[in-house]
Scaffold this motif. Structure first.
Motif, PDB file in Angstrom:
ATOM      1  N   SER A  23       0.846  -1.188   0.000  1.00 50.69           N
ATOM      2  CA  SER A  23       0.000   0.000   0.000  1.00 50.69           C
ATOM      3  C   SER A  23       0.885   1.243   0.000  1.00 50.69           C
ATOM      4  CB  SER A  23      -0.881   0.005   1.250  1.00 50.69           C
ATOM      5  OG  SER A  23      -0.087   0.246   2.400  1.00 50.69           O
ATOM      6  N   PRO A  24       0.295   2.425  -0.273  1.00 45.63           N
ATOM      7  CA  PRO A  24       1.091   3.657  -0.201  1.00 45.63           C
ATOM      8  C   PRO A  24       1.773   3.840   1.153  1.00 45.63           C
ATOM      9  CG  PRO A  24      -0.971   4.095  -1.336  1.00 45.63           C
ATOM     10  CD  PRO A  24      -1.059   2.689  -0.817  1.00 45.63           C
ATOM     11  N   THR A 104       3.985   6.282  -5.993  1.00 44.11           N
ATOM     12  CA  THR A 104       2.761   5.507  -5.869  1.00 44.11           C
ATOM     13  C   THR A 104       1.651   6.176  -6.662  1.00 44.11           C
ATOM     14  OG1 THR A 104       1.998   6.722  -3.925  1.00 44.11           O
ATOM     15  CG2 THR A 104       3.456   4.841  -3.539  1.00 44.11           C
ATOM     16  N   ASP A 105       0.560   5.444  -6.863  1.00 39.46           N
ATOM     17  CA  ASP A 105      -0.600   6.036  -7.529  1.00 39.46           C
ATOM     18  C   ASP A 105      -1.098   7.257  -6.764  1.00 39.46           C
ATOM     19  OD1 ASP A 105      -0.458   4.065  -9.406  1.00 39.46           O
ATOM     20  OD2 ASP A 105      -2.104   2.863  -8.618  1.00 39.46           O
ATOM     21  N   ASP A 106      -1.053   7.175  -5.434  1.00 41.46           N
ATOM     22  CA  ASP A 106      -1.492   8.313  -4.623  1.00 41.46           C
ATOM     23  C   ASP A 106      -0.619   9.528  -4.880  1.00 41.46           C
ATOM     24  OD1 ASP A 106      -3.427   6.692  -3.556  1.00 41.46           O
ATOM     25  OD2 ASP A 106      -2.850   7.002  -1.463  1.00 41.46           O
ATOM     26  N   GLU A 107       0.707   9.322  -4.963  1.00 44.83           N
ATOM     27  CA  GLU A 107       1.613  10.449  -5.207  1.00 44.83           C
ATOM     28  C   GLU A 107       1.354  11.073  -6.571  1.00 44.83           C
ATOM     29  OE1 GLU A 107       5.506   9.142  -2.567  1.00 44.83           O
ATOM     30  OE2 GLU A 107       5.223   8.251  -4.540  1.00 44.83           O
ATOM     31  N   LEU A 110      -1.821  13.102  -6.234  1.00 46.69           N
ATOM     32  CA  LEU A 110      -1.576  14.332  -5.476  1.00 46.69           C
ATOM     33  C   LEU A 110      -0.965  15.400  -6.363  1.00 46.69           C
ATOM     34  CD1 LEU A 110      -0.170  12.812  -2.177  1.00 46.69           C
ATOM     35  CD2 LEU A 110      -2.201  14.245  -2.326  1.00 46.69           C
ATOM     36  N   THR A 141     -10.466   6.115  -1.349  1.00 47.45           N
ATOM     37  CA  THR A 141      -9.314   6.765  -1.977  1.00 47.45           C
ATOM     38  C   THR A 141      -9.434   8.273  -1.886  1.00 47.45           C
ATOM     39  OG1 THR A 141      -9.047   4.920  -3.521  1.00 47.45           O
ATOM     40  CG2 THR A 141      -7.985   6.995  -4.116  1.00 47.45           C
ATOM     41  N   ARG A 144      -8.618   9.475   1.562  1.00 46.26           N
ATOM     42  CA  ARG A 144      -7.181   9.391   1.841  1.00 46.26           C
ATOM     43  C   ARG A 144      -6.421  10.554   1.192  1.00 46.26           C
ATOM     44  NH1 ARG A 144      -6.619   4.616   0.060  1.00 46.26           N
ATOM     45  NH2 ARG A 144      -5.668   5.034  -1.968  1.00 46.26           N
ATOM     46  N   ILE A 145      -6.762  10.861  -0.053  1.00 47.01           N
ATOM     47  CA  ILE A 145      -6.085  11.950  -0.767  1.00 47.01           C
ATOM     48  C   ILE A 145      -6.426  13.292  -0.136  1.00 47.01           C
ATOM     49  CG2 ILE A 145      -5.881  13.152  -2.976  1.00 47.01           C
ATOM     50  CD1 ILE A 145      -4.493  10.439  -2.907  1.00 47.01           C
ATOM     51  N   LYS A 148      -4.416  13.719   3.014  1.00 46.89           N
ATOM     52  CA  LYS A 148      -3.018  14.029   2.751  1.00 46.89           C
ATOM     53  C   LYS A 148      -2.864  15.485   2.310  1.00 46.89           C
ATOM     54  CE  LYS A 148       1.372  13.449   1.971  1.00 46.89           C
ATOM     55  NZ  LYS A 148       2.311  13.555   3.113  1.00 46.89           N
TER      56      LYS A 148
END
Length: 316
Positions: A23-24, A104-107, A110, A141, A144-145, A148
């Protein structure tokens, strides 16, 4: 909604034979653990316990377990049945470059959100439903974003309903205020009575700077940003003062959210900064703190004056 293609972490796991996708948070912990190993100058055979890492990073056991499993897949640690995890690489082989983690996909998301905000492609105020629709996100998701972005000071909650982007470092006035604050903050941290250089982290920092300066061809911009953040984080950690450390970390977060979308043609300046960082480290290592503090002030003043930013339409 279409199934997404394999993400960079998935590709990395497949390449190393890993059975699960980190995971992230697990990827973040993997980076943190590797830095911890370098800072403590651990050698092959050193035992790592989950409790030790839980205490160090103030997280639950689950992300630590996932991170250790990923590091085992990468050949940095090894799991011994009924005994736990042990460092696998020798001192000369163990470095922060042992783990070349992709974003990561999250990064990636972002950065997309921040760039959309900077380019004024999104309104300043928005609801979570609007955010989910724009980026085709599920509820977990999106939450979470948004969390952050909130932690990094990019957005804040509206009074009543929804979110709004903060006018952080996307104006000349905000940038000037940030540099003025840092020019007061970081020299003061160096001169504080509790300051004691964290020599383990300083050595890791020096090695990373050396590698960047000696590398054939230019290191990636992302690598340079990480090196810069590590140097300034060293000042906060070495201050042994939670308020200095939190304030420095906050400035790192604010800048990181915008660096990729606001800086252009700055590699030469960042490499120049690496040289200035090394001179400050030289002074700190022989306890010339007054000199180091003045060098830090001049370093930040030079970065403020010389760094090339995009023209800001909303500049004060």
């Amino acid at each position: 909604m279409n199934q997404p293609e394999a993400s960079p972490p998935q590709a990395a796991a497949a390449a190393t034979g890993g059975g699960s996708v980190p995971s992230p948070l697990q990827l973040e912990m993997a980076r943190n653990i590797l830095e911890y190993l370098c800072r403590r100058e651990m050698s092959a055979g050193n035992h790592l316990t989950e409790q030790e890492l839980v205490h160090e990073f103030n997280v639950s056991r689950s992300p630590i377990r996932g991170a250790l499993s990923y590091l085992a897949d990468m050949g940095i640690v090894e799991r011994r049945p009924n005994r736990g995890y042990f460092v696998k690489l020798s001192g000369s082989e163990l470095s922060l470059d042992s783990l070349d983690l992709p974003r990561t996909d999250d990064e990636e998301l972002l950065l997309t959100v921040v760039e959309d905000w900077f380019e004024k492609r999104v309104p300043q105020s928005f609801s979570e439903a609007e955010f989910r629709r724009r980026y085709s996100l599920g509820k977990m998701t999106a939450s979470r974003i948004l969390l952050k972005l909130s932690e990094d000071g990019v957005i804040s909650r509206n009074r009543g309903h929804g979110w709004r982007f903060e006018p952080a470092l996307d104006t000349k006035g905000a940038r000037d205020e940030s540099y003025a604050f840092r020019m007061a903050l970081e020299p003061a941290a160096i001169c504080s009575p509790t300051f004691e250089l964290d020599r383990g982290l300083a050595e890791v920092c020096r090695r990373r700077h050396d590698m960047a300066l000696q590398q054939q061809g230019q290191p990636s911009f992302g690598t340079l940003i990480e090196i810069d953040a590590m140097f300034h984080r060293l000042i906060g950690v070495s201050s042994h003062n939670r308020y200095f450390s939190v304030a420095i970390e906050r400035q790192i977060s604010l800048r990181r959210s915008l660096e990729y979308v606001t800086w252009t043609a700055v590699r030469d300046r960042v490499l120049e900064c690496c040289g200035e960082h090394m001179e400050i480290l030289d002074a700190l290592e022989i306890n010339r703190r007054d000199d180091a503090a003045e060098m830090m002030r001049l370093h930040l003043a030079g970065s403020h004056d010389l760094t090339t930013w995009r023209e800001l339409a909303s500049a004060d």
